[in-house]
Design an enzyme around this catalytic site. Structure first.
Site, PDB file in Angstrom:
ATOM      1  N   HIS A  98      38.599  40.159  40.252  1.00 36.28           N
ATOM      2  CA  HIS A  98      38.199  40.681  38.945  1.00 36.28           C
ATOM      3  C   HIS A  98      39.448  41.043  38.142  1.00 36.28           C
ATOM      4  CE1 HIS A  98      38.499  44.082  41.708  1.00 36.28           C
ATOM      5  NE2 HIS A  98      38.894  44.799  40.681  1.00 36.28           N
ATOM      6  N   HIS A 100      40.745  43.668  35.124  1.00 37.62           N
ATOM      7  CA  HIS A 100      40.458  44.859  34.316  1.00 37.62           C
ATOM      8  C   HIS A 100      40.922  44.635  32.880  1.00 37.62           C
ATOM      9  CE1 HIS A 100      39.774  47.841  37.628  1.00 37.62           C
ATOM     10  NE2 HIS A 100      40.494  46.966  38.309  1.00 37.62           N
TER      11      HIS A 100
HETATM   12  P1  AMP Z   1      39.922  47.568  41.796  1.00 35.14           P
HETATM   13  O1  AMP Z   1      40.410  48.938  42.194  1.00 35.14           O
HETATM   14  O2  AMP Z   1      40.904  46.761  41.009  1.00 35.14           O
HETATM   15  O3  AMP Z   1      39.351  46.819  42.982  1.00 35.14           O
HETATM   16  O4  AMP Z   1      38.732  47.841  40.772  1.00 35.14           O
HETATM   17  C1  AMP Z   1      37.403  47.990  41.136  1.00 35.14           C
HETATM   18  C2  AMP Z   1      36.677  48.549  39.941  1.00 35.14           C
HETATM   19  O5  AMP Z   1      35.299  48.272  40.097  1.00 35.14           O
HETATM   20  C3  AMP Z   1      36.803  50.064  39.781  1.00 35.14           C
HETATM   21  O6  AMP Z   1      37.370  50.363  38.501  1.00 35.14           O
HETATM   22  C4  AMP Z   1      35.368  50.558  39.909  1.00 35.14           C
HETATM   23  O7  AMP Z   1      35.080  51.629  39.046  1.00 35.14           O
HETATM   24  C5  AMP Z   1      34.568  49.327  39.546  1.00 35.14           C
HETATM   25  N1  AMP Z   1      33.230  49.261  40.129  1.00 35.14           N
HETATM   26  C6  AMP Z   1      32.878  49.455  41.418  1.00 35.14           C
HETATM   27  N2  AMP Z   1      31.546  49.285  41.577  1.00 35.14           N
HETATM   28  C7  AMP Z   1      31.056  48.948  40.357  1.00 35.14           C
HETATM   29  C8  AMP Z   1      29.754  48.657  39.854  1.00 35.14           C
HETATM   30  N3  AMP Z   1      28.666  48.665  40.648  1.00 35.14           N
HETATM   31  N4  AMP Z   1      29.615  48.366  38.531  1.00 35.14           N
HETATM   32  C9  AMP Z   1      30.704  48.365  37.722  1.00 35.14           C
HETATM   33  N5  AMP Z   1      31.948  48.629  38.137  1.00 35.14           N
HETATM   34  C10 AMP Z   1      32.137  48.929  39.425  1.00 35.14           C
END
Ligand code: AMP
Ligand code: ZN
Length: 135
Positions: A98, A100
């Site tokens: 993903h 950001h």
């Molecule tokens: P990372 O730390 O780069 O793996 O980012 C993961 C991101 O996913 C974090 O900013 C979380 O807040 C977000 N996240 C986790 N679960 C969900 C969800 N169900 N819906 C939307 N965002 C999520």
């Protein structure tokens, strides 16, 4: 498959979506660092950038650029970070590729800090050679 982003991609888990095409879904982060923080999620499961085909990575960043422009206009932010974490040490918590899109405003509480690494010029030149040899 217990991957949360796979479940979001196939609609098993609800999400607030702002964009979707055949390969990606862009959703609002559930725990935003700033208002307007969204995530470009690949519909297929790839744990990180290295597992993904390069053509798809290129498309993901094109989607990120397009949505970042809309985020900038919608939030009237002062700047935008586009971040993509690979590996736990790099801050990755969801092991499904993903990107950001993080709008930044003057005085916000986001803290992205590059601590200085004390490298001699020779070390930098050597690692540059090592990198070139791996390309
Ligand atoms: P990372 O730390 O780069 O793996 O980012 C993961 C991101 O996913 C974090 O900013 C979380 O807040 C977000 N996240 C986790 N679960 C969900 C969800 N169900 N819906 C939307 N965002 C999520
Ligand atoms: Zn997944």
């Amino acid at each position: 498959m217990s991957c949360v982003f796979c479940k979001i991609a196939n609609g098993e888990i609800p999400s607030i979506s702002v964009y979707e095409d055949e390969s990606f879904k862009v959703i609002m982060d559930i725990n935003p660092a700033n208002l307007g923080h969204c995530l470009v999620i690949c519909k297929e499961h790839y744990a990180n950038i290295f597992e993904m085909p390069s053509e798809l990575t290129a498309k993901a960043f094109a989607v990120a650029k397009k949505v970042a422009g809309a985020v900038k206009e919608a939030t009237d932010c002062d700047g935008i970070n586009i971040l993509q974490n690979n590996g736990e040490i790099a801050g990755q918590t969801v092991f499904h590729f993903h990107i950001h899109i993080l709008p930044r405003v003057e005085g916000d509480l986001v803290n992205i800090h590059f601590g200085g690494f004390n490298a001699e010029e020779d070390m930098i030149k050597q690692i540059a050679e090592d990198i070139k040899n791996k390309l």
